[in-house]
Design a protein around this motif. Structure first.
Motif: not given
Length: 394
Positions: A291-315
């Motif tokens: 709900k929070g990000i569905k209206n985001y531009s693609e870049h907003g979603q990629y920013v969250l994607h980046a942080l998720t990736h960092l969380a997965e690798t313990g960073e």
DNA sequence: TTTCCACAGGAATAAAGGGCGA
DNA sequence: TCGCCCTTTATTCCTGTGGAAA
């Protein structure tokens, strides 16, 4: 898709609607003090005097909207018995409306019939205000304008004009009262002093529900919503405890109870258990991300994607520059050009506000500087799931 | 007490896009 | 069709911040 059929599912719910946001209970529990103040602020209306402008503030889900609907319903009912009092209420939610212009358009469309709605762009601002004042004059009498989530409007213009419309001669037939509702506790202070003095004539502050008050709310809805003996011991307490932990938000606690009931029904079970509440919590977190990000531009979603990736690798927690680095890499792999670091900072700020991520300010002093650390606020699974649904569908 | 760093976030501005009326 | 008006999303430029280190 052959042989599709529907059969009524198990009967956990008596009246499921009682757990939905729009349901107004016959009695509001746990909000006595707020209701008393609010009631007093609305008193001039029933006296057929010019209504006060009222400003309600308090965190989300603490009963501001519910109290408004509850009291306005009572007011409309009682107003019918008063000679010469012609009361109308108009309510809009300003979520998604980030300028006075858009809010004014929404008000015009709320007042007009569906056949003569106006579009969101194209008109000079002055014309939109004129449409609005014309509609208000047509309605006439006493008009209460409820602006829910008014803090989403980024400029003062509408909030300045509405309370002054009568004294400026913009409307002549209608007596206007504005009820502004804000989740942002600081919003009042951000208003210009002119707007503050008129919009905030009467103020009602709603405090967060504590676990006991939430329990009262949930018990009240449970009685209406569920069949007798369909909730395990501890389900209400658990929902109340989560609600109190998540900043005293009754809406979230009710959503949790509703979702737990839905899950039990989906699983064809006759009792809602604490396990269902746990599963429901996970599911709601995913929904919150979507709900929070569905209206985001693609870049907003990629920013969250980046942080998720960092969380997965313990960073995580990760500082801004690391998130920017990860984001740029992901976007380039996808074959796009990244947006500037400044824009990434804006996206991080918005995700923080949505409660999807959280930030902590770090100051390493001379040589280290001041910066923010970001990490996921929702569970990694929920965010992953939410993101994959969005990125796949987009 | 002063300095320094790494941002945070405000302000100004631009580009692209959509709706309106003439 | 054209000019106008508004929105959204982005960029660049800039000043402010605050606490550890010097």
């Amino acid at each position: 898709m052959n042989d599709v059929s529907f059969t009524p599912s198990t009967t956990i719910f008596e009246q499921r609607e009682a757990l939905l946001e729009e349901w107004t209970p016959e009695e509001l529990v746990g909000r006595d003090q707020e209701l008393q103040q609010y009631h007093a602020a609305l008193q001039p209306v029933i006296n057929n005097e010019t209504p006060s402008n009222i400003f309600l503030y308090g965190k989300s889900g603490v009963g501001k909207t519910a109290a408004t609907r509850y009291l306005l319903q009572a007011l409309e009912r009682d107003a019918m018995a008063v000679d010469g009092l012609d009361l109308h209420t108009v309510e809009i939610n300003c979520d998604g409306l980030n300028s006075s212009y858009q809010a004014a358009v929404a008000l015009v469309n709320e007042l007009r019939d569906p056949a003569s709605q106006i579009s969101n762009t194209g008109y000079p601002q002055a014309s939109v205000y004129q449409f609005l004042f014309d509609e208000l004059d047509t309605v006439g009498g006493t008009v209460l304008i409820v602006l829910d989530e008014v803090d989403h409007i980024e400029d003062d213009s509408l909030l300045y004009k509405l309370p002054r419309a009568r004294s400026n001669g913009d409307v002549t037939n209608a007596k206007l009262g504005v009820i502004g509702i804000s989740n942002d506790l600081d919003f009042r202070n951000q208003l210009s002093s002119k707007v503050r003095s008129s919009l905030c004539e009467k103020e009602v502050s709603f405090s967060a529900y504590n676990a006991n008050e939430l329990k009262l709310v949930l018990e009240q809805r449970k009685e209406v919503a569920f069949q007798p003996d369909t909730l395990d011991d501890g389900v209400i307490e658990m929902c109340a405890a989560y609600g109190a932990k998540d900043s005293g938000d009754a809406r979230q606690a009710l959503d949790l109870l509703l979702e737990a009931g839905d899950l039990a029904r989906e699983q064809k079970e006759e009792i809602v258990t604490e396990d269902h509440v746990q599963q429901a919590r996970e599911r709601l977190q995913t929904d919150q991300v979507i709900k929070g990000i569905k209206n985001y531009s693609e870049h907003g979603q990629y920013v969250l994607h980046a942080l998720t990736h960092l969380a997965e690798t313990g960073e995580t927690p990760a500082r801004t520059r690391d998130v920017v680095g990860a984001y740029e890499q992901i976007v380039r792999e996808e074959g796009f050009d990244p947006v500037s670091e400044r824009s990434v900072r804006d996206y991080l700020g918005e995700l923080d506000q949505l409660g999807i991520i959280s930030s902590t300010e770090i100051n390493k002093g001379k040589g280290g500087g001041k910066f923010k650390h970001y990490e996921l606020e929702q569970s990694l699974t929920s965010v992953r799931l939410g993101l994959s649904e969005l990125l796949d569908s987009g």
